[in-house]
Write a protein that holds these residues in place. Sequence first.
Motif, short mmCIF file in Angstrom:
data_model
loop_
_atom_site.label_atom_id
_atom_site.label_comp_id
_atom_site.label_asym_id
_atom_site.label_seq_id
_atom_site.Cartn_x
_atom_site.Cartn_y
_atom_site.Cartn_z
N ILE A 44 1.01 -1.20 -0.01
CA ILE A 44 -0.01 0.03 0.02
C ILE A 44 1.07 1.24 0.14
CG2 ILE A 44 -1.65 1.41 1.40
CD1 ILE A 44 -2.87 -1.35 2.39
N CYS A 45 2.07 1.22 0.97
CA CYS A 45 2.63 2.41 0.77
C CYS A 45 3.45 2.63 -0.46
CB CYS A 45 3.89 2.02 1.90
SG CYS A 45 3.33 2.10 3.39
N TYR A 46 3.84 1.44 -1.24
CA TYR A 46 4.50 1.60 -2.44
C TYR A 46 3.51 2.32 -3.46
CZ TYR A 46 8.84 -0.62 -1.40
OH TYR A 46 10.02 -0.90 -0.87
N ALA A 47 2.15 1.95 -3.34
CA ALA A 47 1.32 2.20 -4.13
C ALA A 47 0.86 3.94 -4.21
CB ALA A 47 -0.14 1.50 -4.28
N LEU A 48 0.98 4.03 -2.75
CA LEU A 48 0.79 5.76 -2.43
C LEU A 48 1.91 6.49 -2.93
CD1 LEU A 48 -0.39 7.94 -0.56
CD2 LEU A 48 1.32 7.14 1.01
N VAL A 49 3.34 6.07 -3.17
CA VAL A 49 4.25 6.87 -3.84
C VAL A 49 3.97 6.88 -5.36
CG1 VAL A 49 6.90 6.71 -4.48
CG2 VAL A 49 6.10 5.92 -2.12
N ALA A 50 3.81 5.69 -5.83
CA ALA A 50 3.54 5.90 -7.49
C ALA A 50 2.36 6.91 -7.65
CB ALA A 50 3.10 4.45 -7.97
N MET A 51 1.17 6.79 -6.69
CA MET A 51 0.33 7.79 -7.20
C MET A 51 0.29 9.09 -6.78
SD MET A 51 -2.13 5.89 -8.69
CE MET A 51 -0.67 5.10 -9.60
N SER A 52 1.25 9.46 -5.97
CA SER A 52 1.74 10.78 -5.65
C SER A 52 2.23 11.31 -6.67
CB SER A 52 2.47 10.83 -4.45
OG SER A 52 1.86 10.47 -3.16
N ALA A 53 3.38 10.70 -7.49
CA ALA A 53 3.85 11.16 -8.88
C ALA A 53 3.09 11.52 -9.85
CB ALA A 53 5.03 10.04 -8.91
N PHE A 54 2.06 10.46 -9.97
CA PHE A 54 0.81 10.71 -10.85
C PHE A 54 0.18 11.80 -10.57
CE2 PHE A 54 -3.37 9.78 -12.79
CZ PHE A 54 -3.10 9.63 -13.93
N ASN A 55 -0.17 12.15 -9.51
CA ASN A 55 -1.15 13.06 -8.75
C ASN A 55 -0.30 14.53 -9.19
OD1 ASN A 55 -3.06 14.75 -7.54
ND2 ASN A 55 -1.92 14.61 -5.72
#
Length: 492
Positions: A382-393
């Motif tokens: 979940i933490c890694y998904a958060l990082v990827a989505m923050s970059a996309f955000n």
Amino acid sequence: MSVNVRKETASGAKWLLLQKCTLQPVQFIYGALLAHLVTPHEIGILGLTAIFFAVAAQLKDAGFGSALIRKQDRTEQDCSTVFWFNVGMSLLLSLCLFLAAPWFAKFYNEPALVDLTRISAAMMLLNSTTSVHWSLYSARRDFKTPAVVGMITTFISMPFCLWAAYAGWSYWAVFMQSIISGLLSLIIVWIISPWKPKCMFSIKSFMDFFSYGSKLVAAGLVWTTYSESRTFVIGKFYSPAQLALYSRAHHMCYLAPHMVNGVLGGVTFPILSTLQGDKEKLNSVYRKYIRLTALLTLWPMLLLASNSESFIYCVYGENWLPAAYYARIICYGAILDPIAYVAVQMFLVTGRSDLSLKREIWFRSLAFSAVIIGAIHSVAGICYALVAMSAFNAWISSFFINKCTGISQREQLRDIVPYTIIAVLSVIPCVLINLLPLSPFLLLPLSLVFSATIFISILYIRKDDVTLQILHTVKDTKLVKFIFKNKHCDTI
């Protein structure tokens, strides 16, 4: 309306920064002490219903607070309409949550959630009666009053919470702070606020606000569902203890970004709103805010990522060490959060709440799927998904800013890159220092001193416009003038 952007920003930021710089250290110490008195499982129980109350909070306001701030010719009728709408929606939602409390307890298999949920529902209803008062303070760019009220309620409520935790009140000790601070805030604002609601409700005002706020609340609901879905998944499929460890890591990593959002976010929207008629100046001020945000967030986040284990061991104790792994990952996702936050303020200022909604739908739909995929693997997933989505955000926010203002993504990137390089160069010594076989109580201060020295030195040599403006703002404060008796201030 004419507005001195630098003066207004400095004035507003002064009080918000005073509040944050006063409360953050106190809350930090409070959290550290509480972590030694209450177990991760007990703290995790309080987070289980977060998604339900977060969604309810979005619905009860419906974006009317932002619409009220944005409207420069607001009337008494407008304010009273928003007030009665907020109270009515809060009453309905509080009743639903009150009745749903046994279902929450059964769903999570935690009987304590019945009373916790019902008391939280009552507090939500009471807090709704002050939402317009706070919006009007922001609209008038009066940042002093909310800051003072926030400090008073915090300093009064925290000692009671620590006493309760020491006395063995478990999760009730943690919950007590929100109850005491909420009640005190409500009493104080109703006494001191010059505005009082009138018995009037305008359908026309309601529809005007709804056309703007409906898109905003829809975007807020998408964002809230995504952000709280992590809490929901961890609490349901793992354990309250794992939820507490994740929440502790998340809170640590977002401390600096939320502080920047709280200080700059509190002043950017009302100030940028006054520049709606001057696109060139609006864009120029927005880019300065972006550079300022990058300066204030990139280095602290990279510094925390490189020292997460030592930090948690020294502050929260050995029981919380598993949170260090989560924190190291989450830090990289939190870096760009304030920059995306300022972009959202720009959407609202220019009246493009539709862009905010589109951005939220595109981003959160993909992000929610990423969280589910990550959750199948582990909490770390979940933490890694958060990082990827923050970059996309950050990317999608810059894309819509280009559509909204004409500021290209290349220009936005050019504003951020210099501070990224400075931050990376400043934390390289931390990586090397943490390889030494020393106690965490020595590693942490040693890393901080070396990194801060490099960071400040590079900024001093570079002398960019954002750093100079911060120094001039500090120099102009009454406290600095008093200390240096004016004649020495020119050397700052």
